[in-house]
Scaffold this motif. Structure first.
Motif, PDB file in Angstrom:
ATOM      1  N   GLN A  23       0.849  -1.187   0.000  1.00 44.52           N
ATOM      2  CA  GLN A  23       0.000   0.000   0.000  1.00 44.52           C
ATOM      3  C   GLN A  23       0.881   1.232   0.000  1.00 44.52           C
ATOM      4  O   GLN A  23       1.865   1.305   0.738  1.00 44.52           O
ATOM      5  CB  GLN A  23      -0.914   0.006   1.227  1.00 44.52           C
ATOM      6  N   LEU A  24       0.530   2.207  -0.851  1.00 40.45           N
ATOM      7  CA  LEU A  24       1.335   3.404  -0.979  1.00 40.45           C
ATOM      8  C   LEU A  24       1.094   4.361   0.188  1.00 40.45           C
ATOM      9  O   LEU A  24       0.033   4.349   0.817  1.00 40.45           O
ATOM     10  CB  LEU A  24       1.004   4.123  -2.292  1.00 40.45           C
ATOM     11  N   GLY A  25       2.100   5.195   0.427  1.00 44.24           N
ATOM     12  CA  GLY A  25       1.933   6.289   1.368  1.00 44.24           C
ATOM     13  C   GLY A  25       1.454   7.520   0.626  1.00 44.24           C
ATOM     14  O   GLY A  25       0.803   7.438  -0.414  1.00 44.24           O
ATOM     15  N   GLN A  26       1.817   8.679   1.112  1.00 44.25           N
ATOM     16  CA  GLN A  26       1.395   9.922   0.484  1.00 44.25           C
ATOM     17  C   GLN A  26       2.243  10.200  -0.754  1.00 44.25           C
ATOM     18  O   GLN A  26       3.460  10.054  -0.735  1.00 44.25           O
ATOM     19  CB  GLN A  26       1.511  11.085   1.474  1.00 44.25           C
ATOM     20  N   ILE A  27       1.599  10.612  -1.843  1.00 44.49           N
ATOM     21  CA  ILE A  27       2.297  10.977  -3.074  1.00 44.49           C
ATOM     22  C   ILE A  27       2.825  12.401  -2.915  1.00 44.49           C
ATOM     23  O   ILE A  27       2.057  13.335  -2.679  1.00 44.49           O
ATOM     24  CB  ILE A  27       1.367  10.884  -4.301  1.00 44.49           C
ATOM     25  N   SER A  28       4.136  12.560  -3.058  1.00 45.09           N
ATOM     26  CA  SER A  28       4.754  13.866  -2.781  1.00 45.09           C
ATOM     27  C   SER A  28       5.028  14.684  -4.038  1.00 45.09           C
ATOM     28  O   SER A  28       5.535  15.796  -3.937  1.00 45.09           O
ATOM     29  CB  SER A  28       6.064  13.665  -2.014  1.00 45.09           C
ATOM     30  N   VAL A  29       4.736  14.170  -5.242  1.00 45.87           N
ATOM     31  CA  VAL A  29       4.947  14.929  -6.474  1.00 45.87           C
ATOM     32  C   VAL A  29       3.682  14.862  -7.321  1.00 45.87           C
ATOM     33  O   VAL A  29       2.830  13.985  -7.133  1.00 45.87           O
ATOM     34  CB  VAL A  29       6.147  14.380  -7.279  1.00 45.87           C
ATOM     35  N   ARG A  30       3.584  15.786  -8.250  1.00 43.33           N
ATOM     36  CA  ARG A  30       2.442  15.840  -9.158  1.00 43.33           C
ATOM     37  C   ARG A  30       2.941  15.965 -10.583  1.00 43.33           C
ATOM     38  O   ARG A  30       4.121  16.229 -10.835  1.00 43.33           O
ATOM     39  CB  ARG A  30       1.531  17.022  -8.797  1.00 43.33           C
ATOM     40  N   GLN A  31       2.036  15.801 -11.541  1.00 41.72           N
ATOM     41  CA  GLN A  31       2.396  15.879 -12.953  1.00 41.72           C
ATOM     42  C   GLN A  31       2.991  17.246 -13.275  1.00 41.72           C
ATOM     43  O   GLN A  31       2.472  18.286 -12.869  1.00 41.72           O
ATOM     44  CB  GLN A  31       1.157  15.633 -13.809  1.00 41.72           C
ATOM     45  N   GLY A  32       4.107  17.239 -14.005  1.00 45.32           N
ATOM     46  CA  GLY A  32       4.785  18.470 -14.381  1.00 45.32           C
ATOM     47  C   GLY A  32       5.940  18.831 -13.481  1.00 45.32           C
ATOM     48  O   GLY A  32       6.726  19.722 -13.825  1.00 45.32           O
ATOM     49  N   ALA A  33       6.077  18.169 -12.348  1.00 35.61           N
ATOM     50  CA  ALA A  33       7.179  18.467 -11.432  1.00 35.61           C
ATOM     51  C   ALA A  33       8.476  17.904 -11.992  1.00 35.61           C
ATOM     52  O   ALA A  33       8.491  16.842 -12.628  1.00 35.61           O
ATOM     53  CB  ALA A  33       6.887  17.893 -10.056  1.00 35.61           C
ATOM     54  N   TYR A  34       9.584  18.618 -11.752  1.00 38.10           N
ATOM     55  CA  TYR A  34      10.907  18.144 -12.170  1.00 38.10           C
ATOM     56  C   TYR A  34      11.544  17.408 -11.007  1.00 38.10           C
ATOM     57  O   TYR A  34      11.619  17.928  -9.894  1.00 38.10           O
ATOM     58  CB  TYR A  34      11.789  19.309 -12.604  1.00 38.10           C
ATOM     59  N   VAL A  35      12.000  16.186 -11.264  1.00 39.88           N
ATOM     60  CA  VAL A  35      12.601  15.365 -10.215  1.00 39.88           C
ATOM     61  C   VAL A  35      14.010  14.986 -10.641  1.00 39.88           C
ATOM     62  O   VAL A  35      14.331  14.923 -11.830  1.00 39.88           O
ATOM     63  CB  VAL A  35      11.764  14.100  -9.935  1.00 39.88           C
ATOM     64  N   THR A  36      14.837  14.731  -9.663  1.00 44.35           N
ATOM     65  CA  THR A  36      16.201  14.262  -9.901  1.00 44.35           C
ATOM     66  C   THR A  36      16.369  12.894  -9.271  1.00 44.35           C
ATOM     67  O   THR A  36      15.518  12.439  -8.481  1.00 44.35           O
ATOM     68  CB  THR A  36      17.223  15.244  -9.310  1.00 44.35           C
ATOM     69  N   ALA A  37      17.468  12.249  -9.603  1.00 47.32           N
ATOM     70  CA  ALA A  37      17.739  10.917  -9.044  1.00 47.32           C
ATOM     71  C   ALA A  37      17.789  11.010  -7.521  1.00 47.32           C
ATOM     72  O   ALA A  37      18.515  11.831  -6.964  1.00 47.32           O
ATOM     73  CB  ALA A  37      19.047  10.370  -9.595  1.00 47.32           C
ATOM     74  N   GLY A  38      17.021  10.166  -6.858  1.00 48.11           N
ATOM     75  CA  GLY A  38      16.998  10.153  -5.401  1.00 48.11           C
ATOM     76  C   GLY A  38      15.863  10.940  -4.784  1.00 48.11           C
ATOM     77  O   GLY A  38      15.664  10.873  -3.569  1.00 48.11           O
ATOM     78  N   THR A  39      15.105  11.707  -5.585  1.00 42.72           N
ATOM     79  CA  THR A  39      13.964  12.445  -5.041  1.00 42.72           C
ATOM     80  C   THR A  39      12.932  11.473  -4.488  1.00 42.72           C
ATOM     81  O   THR A  39      12.544  10.519  -5.165  1.00 42.72           O
ATOM     82  CB  THR A  39      13.327  13.327  -6.133  1.00 42.72           C
ATOM     83  N   ARG A  40      12.461  11.721  -3.269  1.00 39.33           N
ATOM     84  CA  ARG A  40      11.461  10.835  -2.669  1.00 39.33           C
ATOM     85  C   ARG A  40      10.092  11.127  -3.270  1.00 39.33           C
ATOM     86  O   ARG A  40       9.537  12.210  -3.096  1.00 39.33           O
ATOM     87  CB  ARG A  40      11.434  11.010  -1.148  1.00 39.33           C
ATOM     88  N   LEU A  41       9.549  10.151  -3.997  1.00 41.50           N
ATOM     89  CA  LEU A  41       8.264  10.320  -4.667  1.00 41.50           C
ATOM     90  C   LEU A  41       7.109   9.849  -3.796  1.00 41.50           C
ATOM     91  O   LEU A  41       6.094  10.520  -3.689  1.00 41.50           O
ATOM     92  CB  LEU A  41       8.265   9.545  -5.990  1.00 41.50           C
ATOM     93  N   THR A  42       7.260   8.702  -3.192  1.00 48.05           N
ATOM     94  CA  THR A  42       6.237   8.146  -2.304  1.00 48.05           C
ATOM     95  C   THR A  42       6.884   7.013  -1.519  1.00 48.05           C
ATOM     96  O   THR A  42       8.102   6.803  -1.590  1.00 48.05           O
ATOM     97  CB  THR A  42       5.029   7.634  -3.115  1.00 48.05           C
ATOM     98  N   SER A  43       6.109   6.294  -0.765  1.00 52.25           N
ATOM     99  CA  SER A  43       6.607   5.140  -0.005  1.00 52.25           C
ATOM    100  C   SER A  43       5.655   3.975  -0.190  1.00 52.25           C
ATOM    101  O   SER A  43       4.478   4.160  -0.505  1.00 52.25           O
ATOM    102  CB  SER A  43       6.749   5.480   1.483  1.00 52.25           C
ATOM    103  N   LEU A  44       6.192   2.777  -0.030  1.00 48.39           N
ATOM    104  CA  LEU A  44       5.412   1.552  -0.198  1.00 48.39           C
ATOM    105  C   LEU A  44       5.523   0.723   1.069  1.00 48.39           C
ATOM    106  O   LEU A  44       6.623   0.467   1.566  1.00 48.39           O
ATOM    107  CB  LEU A  44       5.928   0.754  -1.393  1.00 48.39           C
ATOM    108  N   VAL A  45       4.367   0.327   1.602  1.00 49.07           N
ATOM    109  CA  VAL A  45       4.323  -0.462   2.832  1.00 49.07           C
ATOM    110  C   VAL A  45       3.754  -1.838   2.505  1.00 49.07           C
ATOM    111  O   VAL A  45       2.558  -1.958   2.222  1.00 49.07           O
ATOM    112  CB  VAL A  45       3.459   0.225   3.911  1.00 49.07           C
ATOM    113  N   PRO A  46       4.581  -2.896   2.479  1.00 46.63           N
ATOM    114  CA  PRO A  46       4.073  -4.249   2.235  1.00 46.63           C
ATOM    115  C   PRO A  46       3.224  -4.743   3.413  1.00 46.63           C
ATOM    116  O   PRO A  46       3.162  -4.119   4.475  1.00 46.63           O
ATOM    117  CB  PRO A  46       5.354  -5.076   2.071  1.00 46.63           C
ATOM    118  N   GLN A  47       2.598  -5.886   3.209  1.00 45.83           N
ATOM    119  CA  GLN A  47       1.742  -6.456   4.242  1.00 45.83           C
ATOM    120  C   GLN A  47       2.533  -7.095   5.382  1.00 45.83           C
ATOM    121  O   GLN A  47       2.004  -7.299   6.463  1.00 45.83           O
ATOM    122  CB  GLN A  47       0.803  -7.505   3.632  1.00 45.83           C
ATOM    123  N   GLN A  48       3.791  -7.418   5.146  1.00 50.32           N
ATOM    124  CA  GLN A  48       4.588  -8.066   6.183  1.00 50.32           C
ATOM    125  C   GLN A  48       4.879  -7.095   7.323  1.00 50.32           C
ATOM    126  O   GLN A  48       5.433  -6.019   7.103  1.00 50.32           O
ATOM    127  CB  GLN A  48       5.894  -8.586   5.599  1.00 50.32           C
TER     128      GLN A  48
END
Length: 364
Positions: A236-261
């Motif tokens: 399950q994803l966390g909060q989305i921190s970017v939107r369409q049109g945003a410029y991102v670089t390598a390493g920019t935190r886009l969101t987080s993923l939480v598995p069921q484990q």
């Protein structure tokens, strides 16, 4: 005995009884206080087989999703807290530059392969030149043999006066020329063989160029593939921190993923660790779920106290010392089937049943 003396004796007896009762009451209060303290600290005779702590939390494998390439976000295909599956495309980055880099790398591979194919043709040509020069050498040798025989005959005829000295000298010059032509043919053959060796050696360099070009193509293809941000696993994803049109670089935190484990980490006092072992049954309640109870078992015990993993380790060898009970993290595996509502970070109250360990010790 007068009445006054009797009253005095009765008053003294009453005072003594009051003193005895006061001492007994004080002693009783002291005993009750000691018992309360022993119970609060779970010391004998109130020792419990259940080791409890409120310093415990649900933990999970939270993965932060970041890009490996730079660019503008062209699409965001997911929402905050949305469940996803492995391989789902979460976002895409503008891939026009990366496609052109792939095409450029493909052209480089084609050019290097053409050079390698040309090397094969050069090798065939060099081999043909060697065969031609070999034939030329054989012809020069044959001419030298013929010239030697002619010279021998001329020498014989000249000795009996049949031919002039001038003709003998001309025959000798011709023979010397044919011998020189043999040497020249040998040298030409050696040069052609060296040319073939140069072509062979150059092939290794051209093969390395092809391999380098293919590696560059693979790298360009990897960058192109990385313009598609995909889910590495189910969760399950966390909060989305970017939107369409945003410029991102390598390493920019886009969101987080939480598995069921998930699992529970309980930070136990060191004084509670005497009988805690892997495999012991555990029950815990979750504050956020109205105290709902869950079951688990001790999976692992930390190899050191939590303070040993801190960025600045305590130095107890300096200054005044106050003994503080350290905490030992214990990882607890969740065995209940009703763990779907658990979330990493939730506070829990853990109870570890050490009675099985106590029975094993008594049996030994």
């Amino acid at each position: 005995m007068s009445q006054q003396e009797q009253n005095q004796i009765a008053e003294r007896e009453r005072t003594n009884r009051l003193r005895i009762l006061s001492v007994a009451f004080g002693a009783g209060i002291a005993v009750v206080g000691v018992l309360i303290i022993l119970y609060a600290w779970q010391l004998p005779p109130f020792t419990s087989q259940i080791q409890s702590t409120e310093n415990a939390y649900v933990r999970g494998q939270i993965t932060f999703i970041s890009p490996q390439v730079n660019g503008y976000i062209t699409a965001v295909n997911v929402l905050d807290y949305q469940p996803v599956h492995q391989g789902d495309v979460l976002m895409t980055i503008d891939d026009r530059i990366y496609k052109q880099r792939v095409h450029q790398a493909q052209a480089q591979v084609a050019m290097k392969k053409a050079a390698l194919d040309n090397n094969i043709q050069q090798r065939r040509s060099a081999q043909a030149v060697i065969e031609r020069n070999q034939a030329a050498l054989e012809n020069a040798k044959a001419q030298a043999v013929k010239s030697g025989l002619d010279l021998k005959r001329v020498e014989n005829l000249t000795s009996d006066g049949s031919l002039s000295v001038r003709e003998r000298d001309a025959s000798r010059a011709s023979n010397s020329q044919t011998v020189a032509e043999v040497q020249q043919a040998k040298a030409t053959l050696d040069v052609s063989r060296q040319d073939l060796q140069t072509v062979i050696v150059n092939r290794a360099s051209l093969e390395a160029d092809v391999a380098s070009a293919q590696a560059s193509l693979e790298l360009a293809q990897i960058d192109l593939d990385n313009t598609r941000i995909i889910a590495p696993r189910d969760g399950q994803l966390g909060q989305i921190s970017v939107r369409q049109g945003a410029y991102v670089t390598a390493g920019t935190r886009l969101t987080s993923l939480v598995p069921q484990q998930m699992w529970v980490v309980a930070n136990m006092k060191e004084t509670q660790m005497a009988r805690i072992r892997a495999g012991l049954s555990v029950s815990f309640t979750v504050d956020a779920l109205d105290g709902e109870s869950f079951q688990g078992e001790v999976e692992y015990i930390s190899p050191a106290a939590g303070s040993e993993f801190s960025a600045i380790s305590p130095d107890n060898a300096t200054g005044n010392f106050v003994k503080i009970a350290q905490r030992i993290p214990v990882r607890i595996k969740i065995t209940s089937d009703n763990a779907a509502h658990l979330r990493p970070g939730m506070s829990v109250e853990v109870n570890i049943d050490t009675s099985a360990e106590a029975e094993n010790r008594e049996a030994k």
